[in-house]
Design a protein around this motif. Sequence first.
Motif, PDB file in Angstrom:
ATOM      1  N   PRO A  58       0.820  -1.221   0.000  1.00  0.00           N
ATOM      2  CA  PRO A  58       0.000   0.000   0.000  1.00  0.00           C
ATOM      3  C   PRO A  58       0.849   1.264   0.000  1.00  0.00           C
ATOM      4  O   PRO A  58       1.945   1.304   0.573  1.00  0.00           O
ATOM      5  N   GLN A  59       0.311   2.298  -0.652  1.00  0.00           N
ATOM      6  CA  GLN A  59       0.994   3.585  -0.749  1.00  0.00           C
ATOM      7  C   GLN A  59       0.120   4.665  -0.108  1.00  0.00           C
ATOM      8  O   GLN A  59      -1.097   4.678  -0.293  1.00  0.00           O
ATOM      9  N   ALA A  60       0.747   5.562   0.650  1.00  0.00           N
ATOM     10  CA  ALA A  60       0.042   6.673   1.303  1.00  0.00           C
ATOM     11  C   ALA A  60       0.451   7.986   0.645  1.00  0.00           C
ATOM     12  O   ALA A  60       1.574   8.112   0.132  1.00  0.00           O
ATOM     13  N   ASN A  61      -0.461   8.959   0.657  1.00  0.00           N
ATOM     14  CA  ASN A  61      -0.165  10.270   0.074  1.00  0.00           C
ATOM     15  C   ASN A  61       0.524  11.199   1.070  1.00  0.00           C
ATOM     16  O   ASN A  61       0.563  12.407   0.875  1.00  0.00           O
ATOM     17  N   ILE A  62       1.023  10.633   2.178  1.00  0.00           N
ATOM     18  CA  ILE A  62       1.820  11.376   3.142  1.00  0.00           C
ATOM     19  C   ILE A  62       3.140  10.650   3.328  1.00  0.00           C
ATOM     20  O   ILE A  62       3.295   9.483   2.928  1.00  0.00           O
ATOM     21  N   SER A  63       4.107  11.315   3.905  1.00  0.00           N
ATOM     22  CA  SER A  63       5.392  10.669   4.169  1.00  0.00           C
ATOM     23  C   SER A  63       5.221   9.607   5.251  1.00  0.00           C
ATOM     24  O   SER A  63       4.327   9.683   6.090  1.00  0.00           O
ATOM     25  N   LEU A  64       6.103   8.615   5.213  1.00  0.00           N
ATOM     26  CA  LEU A  64       6.015   7.509   6.166  1.00  0.00           C
ATOM     27  C   LEU A  64       6.484   7.900   7.566  1.00  0.00           C
ATOM     28  O   LEU A  64       6.317   7.115   8.496  1.00  0.00           O
ATOM     29  N   GLN A  65       7.040   9.086   7.720  1.00  0.00           N
ATOM     30  CA  GLN A  65       7.509   9.525   9.027  1.00  0.00           C
ATOM     31  C   GLN A  65       7.392  11.033   9.103  1.00  0.00           C
ATOM     32  O   GLN A  65       7.696  11.748   8.135  1.00  0.00           O
ATOM     33  N   GLY A  66       6.911  11.555  10.230  1.00  0.00           N
ATOM     34  CA  GLY A  66       6.751  12.995  10.369  1.00  0.00           C
ATOM     35  C   GLY A  66       6.005  13.343  11.629  1.00  0.00           C
ATOM     36  O   GLY A  66       6.032  12.607  12.626  1.00  0.00           O
ATOM     37  N   GLU A  67       5.279  14.457  11.593  1.00  0.00           N
ATOM     38  CA  GLU A  67       4.538  14.952  12.754  1.00  0.00           C
ATOM     39  C   GLU A  67       3.048  15.007  12.421  1.00  0.00           C
ATOM     40  O   GLU A  67       2.659  15.418  11.315  1.00  0.00           O
ATOM     41  N   VAL A  68       2.208  14.576  13.361  1.00  0.00           N
ATOM     42  CA  VAL A  68       0.759  14.587  13.174  1.00  0.00           C
ATOM     43  C   VAL A  68       0.284  16.037  13.073  1.00  0.00           C
ATOM     44  O   VAL A  68       0.674  16.882  13.901  1.00  0.00           O
ATOM     45  N   PRO A  69      -0.538  16.381  12.084  1.00  0.00           N
ATOM     46  CA  PRO A  69      -0.985  17.775  11.935  1.00  0.00           C
ATOM     47  C   PRO A  69      -1.823  18.222  13.125  1.00  0.00           C
ATOM     48  O   PRO A  69      -2.544  17.435  13.738  1.00  0.00           O
ATOM     49  N   ARG A  70      -1.741  19.521  13.428  1.00  0.00           N
ATOM     50  CA  ARG A  70      -2.475  20.093  14.552  1.00  0.00           C
ATOM     51  C   ARG A  70      -3.937  20.368  14.190  1.00  0.00           C
ATOM     52  O   ARG A  70      -4.788  20.458  15.071  1.00  0.00           O
ATOM     53  N   THR A  71      -4.238  20.502  12.902  1.00  0.00           N
ATOM     54  CA  THR A  71      -5.621  20.716  12.462  1.00  0.00           C
ATOM     55  C   THR A  71      -6.186  19.434  11.884  1.00  0.00           C
ATOM     56  O   THR A  71      -5.439  18.525  11.471  1.00  0.00           O
ATOM     57  N   LEU A  72      -7.506  19.342  11.836  1.00  0.00           N
ATOM     58  CA  LEU A  72      -8.177  18.147  11.339  1.00  0.00           C
ATOM     59  C   LEU A  72      -7.822  17.937   9.869  1.00  0.00           C
ATOM     60  O   LEU A  72      -8.104  18.786   9.023  1.00  0.00           O
ATOM     61  N   SER A  73      -7.182  16.806   9.551  1.00  0.00           N
ATOM     62  CA  SER A  73      -6.705  16.525   8.199  1.00  0.00           C
ATOM     63  C   SER A  73      -7.079  15.099   7.813  1.00  0.00           C
ATOM     64  O   SER A  73      -7.419  14.260   8.653  1.00  0.00           O
ATOM     65  N   VAL A  74      -6.999  14.819   6.505  1.00  0.00           N
ATOM     66  CA  VAL A  74      -7.329  13.499   5.964  1.00  0.00           C
ATOM     67  C   VAL A  74      -6.160  13.028   5.115  1.00  0.00           C
ATOM     68  O   VAL A  74      -5.638  13.785   4.282  1.00  0.00           O
ATOM     69  N   PHE A  75      -5.714  11.778   5.334  1.00  0.00           N
ATOM     70  CA  PHE A  75      -4.714  11.181   4.452  1.00  0.00           C
ATOM     71  C   PHE A  75      -5.281   9.912   3.816  1.00  0.00           C
ATOM     72  O   PHE A  75      -6.185   9.275   4.347  1.00  0.00           O
ATOM     73  N   ARG A  76      -4.731   9.587   2.658  1.00  0.00           N
ATOM     74  CA  ARG A  76      -5.258   8.492   1.838  1.00  0.00           C
ATOM     75  C   ARG A  76      -4.248   7.353   1.758  1.00  0.00           C
ATOM     76  O   ARG A  76      -3.045   7.578   1.665  1.00  0.00           O
ATOM     77  N   VAL A  77      -4.768   6.117   1.794  1.00  0.00           N
ATOM     78  CA  VAL A  77      -3.968   4.910   1.615  1.00  0.00           C
ATOM     79  C   VAL A  77      -4.512   4.163   0.408  1.00  0.00           C
ATOM     80  O   VAL A  77      -5.708   3.855   0.343  1.00  0.00           O
ATOM     81  N   GLU A  78      -3.628   3.893  -0.563  1.00  0.00           N
ATOM     82  CA  GLU A  78      -4.042   3.253  -1.814  1.00  0.00           C
ATOM     83  C   GLU A  78      -3.752   1.758  -1.750  1.00  0.00           C
ATOM     84  O   GLU A  78      -2.632   1.333  -1.431  1.00  0.00           O
TER      85      GLU A  78
END
Length: 290
Positions: A58-78
């Motif tokens: 599976p591929q995600a549209n975000i980096s595999l490592q980082g910081e959780v956003p402070r505002t409500l956000s949506v990321f996708r997993v393909e």
Amino acid sequence: MDAELSYVRNDVVNHYALSFNLLIPSETNNLHFTWHAKSKVEYKLGFQVHDPMAMALPQANISLQGEVPRTLSVFRVELSCTGRLDSDVTILMQLNLTINSSKNITVLNFKRRKMCYKKLEPEVKSPSADKNSSKAIFDPVNAAPTTSTRVFYISVGVCCAVIFLVAIILAVLHLHSMKRIELDDSISDSSSSQGLSQPSTQTTQYLRADTPNNATPVTSYPTLRIEKNDLKSVTLMEAKAKVKDIAISRERITLKDVLQEGTFGRIFHGILIEEKDPSKEKQVFVKTVK
């Protein structure tokens, strides 16, 4: 599933929701997750697929490592099937959350299943085969059945087998229901005759104030018991009058943290105010059902 499923709420992990291994429809290729953090939280994302031949990683549209956003956000997993073979693929998405220090790590495992199917590739005819086929003489007697014909016969056979199995199951269920009706009639006849001959002295517990998981009843709460013969004849007003002794006003209960959450219900930690002395409070559990 047309429902909201929260995995973390108010800094509390819902392990009950994480235990679900949800089935993804074969036509669904993307999963969307909503997240945000109130303070600095670092994450690390990873994937596992038990059958790489049937599904790519599976591929995600975000980096595999980082910081959780402070505002409500949506990321996708393909989730993309390779189309090489038919397989029931199990997918594991692991999300590691680190708060403040490297020692405080929370691991979340999201389990999913998806059916992948093999792609049917069209046959490519060579030019030489076309030339030979133009010279060949068609023999309708000795000709082998085509693929569509074989598929038709196989489909008809499968349909007949399914209809036969359904007919057997319906027959068994019908016989079972007939026997049950006869048994219920005999029991009702015997019970009605006994009820006419002598009054019933048995009682059954109708409602009980329990703690969660059917623990020991609280002795300060009353227990309601009614006659078995009154169950069929009780009206709505009579039922309200019978449960009046154990009813608790909604204003006396304050809901706090969510201890467990499912698709159709939640269990809260709450506070119950004493009816006689409002200054006194009790720790209680409250279960709600949709």
